[in-house]
Write a protein that holds these residues in place. Structure first.
Motif, PDB file in Angstrom:
ATOM      1  N   GLN A  29       0.839  -1.210   0.000  1.00 60.51           N
ATOM      2  CA  GLN A  29       0.000   0.000   0.000  1.00 60.51           C
ATOM      3  C   GLN A  29       0.871   1.255   0.000  1.00 60.51           C
ATOM      4  OE1 GLN A  29      -3.047  -1.295  -0.973  1.00 60.51           O
ATOM      5  NE2 GLN A  29      -3.954   0.217   0.405  1.00 60.51           N
ATOM      6  N   LEU A  30       1.920   1.234   0.801  1.00 59.21           N
ATOM      7  CA  LEU A  30       2.809   2.392   0.864  1.00 59.21           C
ATOM      8  C   LEU A  30       3.655   2.527  -0.402  1.00 59.21           C
ATOM      9  CD1 LEU A  30       3.895   2.125   4.587  1.00 59.21           C
ATOM     10  CD2 LEU A  30       2.639   4.018   3.554  1.00 59.21           C
ATOM     11  N   ARG A  31       4.015   1.396  -0.999  1.00 61.75           N
ATOM     12  CA  ARG A  31       4.762   1.461  -2.263  1.00 61.75           C
ATOM     13  C   ARG A  31       3.936   2.168  -3.327  1.00 61.75           C
ATOM     14  NH1 ARG A  31       5.032  -0.433  -7.040  1.00 61.75           N
ATOM     15  NH2 ARG A  31       3.188  -1.744  -6.738  1.00 61.75           N
ATOM     16  N   GLN A  32       2.668   1.841  -3.394  1.00 64.28           N
ATOM     17  CA  GLN A  32       1.790   2.489  -4.368  1.00 64.28           C
ATOM     18  C   GLN A  32       1.617   3.975  -4.070  1.00 64.28           C
ATOM     19  OE1 GLN A  32      -1.912   0.373  -5.020  1.00 64.28           O
ATOM     20  NE2 GLN A  32      -0.913  -1.618  -4.880  1.00 64.28           N
ATOM     21  N   ALA A  33       1.828   4.347  -2.792  1.00 66.89           N
ATOM     22  CA  ALA A  33       1.698   5.754  -2.404  1.00 66.89           C
ATOM     23  C   ALA A  33       3.022   6.513  -2.522  1.00 66.89           C
ATOM     24  CB  ALA A  33       1.174   5.845  -0.979  1.00 66.89           C
ATOM     25  N   GLY A  34       4.098   5.803  -2.926  1.00 65.27           N
ATOM     26  CA  GLY A  34       5.366   6.489  -3.149  1.00 65.27           C
ATOM     27  C   GLY A  34       6.488   6.159  -2.192  1.00 65.27           C
ATOM     28  N   PHE A  35       6.256   5.242  -1.249  1.00 64.07           N
ATOM     29  CA  PHE A  35       7.304   4.840  -0.304  1.00 64.07           C
ATOM     30  C   PHE A  35       7.656   3.389  -0.574  1.00 64.07           C
ATOM     31  CE2 PHE A  35       8.334   3.252   4.147  1.00 64.07           C
ATOM     32  CZ  PHE A  35       9.635   3.735   4.113  1.00 64.07           C
ATOM     33  N   ASP A  36       8.759   3.168  -1.262  1.00 62.25           N
ATOM     34  CA  ASP A  36       9.159   1.825  -1.676  1.00 62.25           C
ATOM     35  C   ASP A  36      10.145   1.254  -0.668  1.00 62.25           C
ATOM     36  OD1 ASP A  36       9.424  -0.463  -3.090  1.00 62.25           O
ATOM     37  OD2 ASP A  36      10.370   0.413  -4.858  1.00 62.25           O
TER      38      ASP A  36
END
Length: 229
Positions: A29-36
């Motif tokens: 979820q965070l990867r999709q929001a820009g935090f990989d």
């Protein structure tokens, strides 16, 4: 198991092997929001924290603004997938059968999710209604605040010095110690990492096990220590 009033179990990563699954969901979820971030790193860094606090930490530390809807979306996925997919820690049921001291569950997870996970994995009967979420008791502050442990110790008429908590996360260990309880760390779930045991000891656990089958004997050992006499 004489000389003890209460055994408190965390749930995620202690009774139910759900922490790594939660880390997969939350990190995606965070990867999709820009935090990989790799899921293994995520699990080590944020284990034991609520999804809300994880997102607040990401915003603060990484300076990444997150949409307000992300938290609700992530909760919906967690509530749908974790009860359906997470399984009991190996040996948990057998260990619970051998413990004669009263037991309860204290967790940061929502009460409904706790009840679903424990029911599905046939562990609910060992605890009855003694299942407490930090979201519903005291000032509703999650671990590492001690509120949920203090609540359980109070309502179950226990003394902190005669209470042992089983925890897999640093925040949980710190919360239990702040409540005055003693702690056995657990590193037998799928999200464990090489320095896991050391971090639990540094946080305040008296000892650490990585097999649930060792728990009844370890409780007996701690019960015999002079601090309980």
């Amino acid at each position: 198991m004489a000389d003890l009033d209460l055994i408190i179990f965390d749930c995620d990563g202690t009774l139910i092997d759900s922490e790594f699954l939660a880390a997969q969901i939350e990190s995606e979820q965070l990867r999709q929001a820009g935090f990989d971030i790799p899921v293994e790193e995520f699990a080590e860094r944020f284990a034991g924290m609520t999804t809300k606090n994880i997102m607040m930490e990401v915003e603060r530390q990484e300076n990444i603004p997150l949409q307000a809807t992300l938290l609700e979306e992530t909760h919906d996925i967690l509530n749908r997938r974790i009860p359906a997919e997470a399984t009991a820690i190996e040996g948990a049921a057998d260990a619970l059968k051998k413990i004669t001291t009263q037991m309860c569950v204290c967790s940061n997870s929502p009460e409904s999710r706790l009840e679903m996970m424990l029911t599905k994995n046939q562990l609910i009967g060992y605890f009855g209604d003694r299942i407490y979420s930090s979201r519903n008791v005291g000032e509703k502050r999650p671990k590492p605040h001690p509120d949920v442990f203090l609540y359980a110790i109070d309502v179950l008429d226990a003394e902190p010095d005669y209470t042992i908590v089983i925890e897999d996360s640093e925040s949980g260990v710190k919360a239990a110690r702040a409540a005055g309880a003693r702690v056995i760390g657990f590193t037998g779930a799928s999200h464990s990492y090489p320095s896991h045991s050391d971090k639990l000891i540094d946080a305040g656990a008296e000892t650490v096990i990585n097999r649930m089958s060792d728990l009844p004997q370890m409780i007996e050992v701690l019960a015999e220590w002079t601090e309980l006499k």
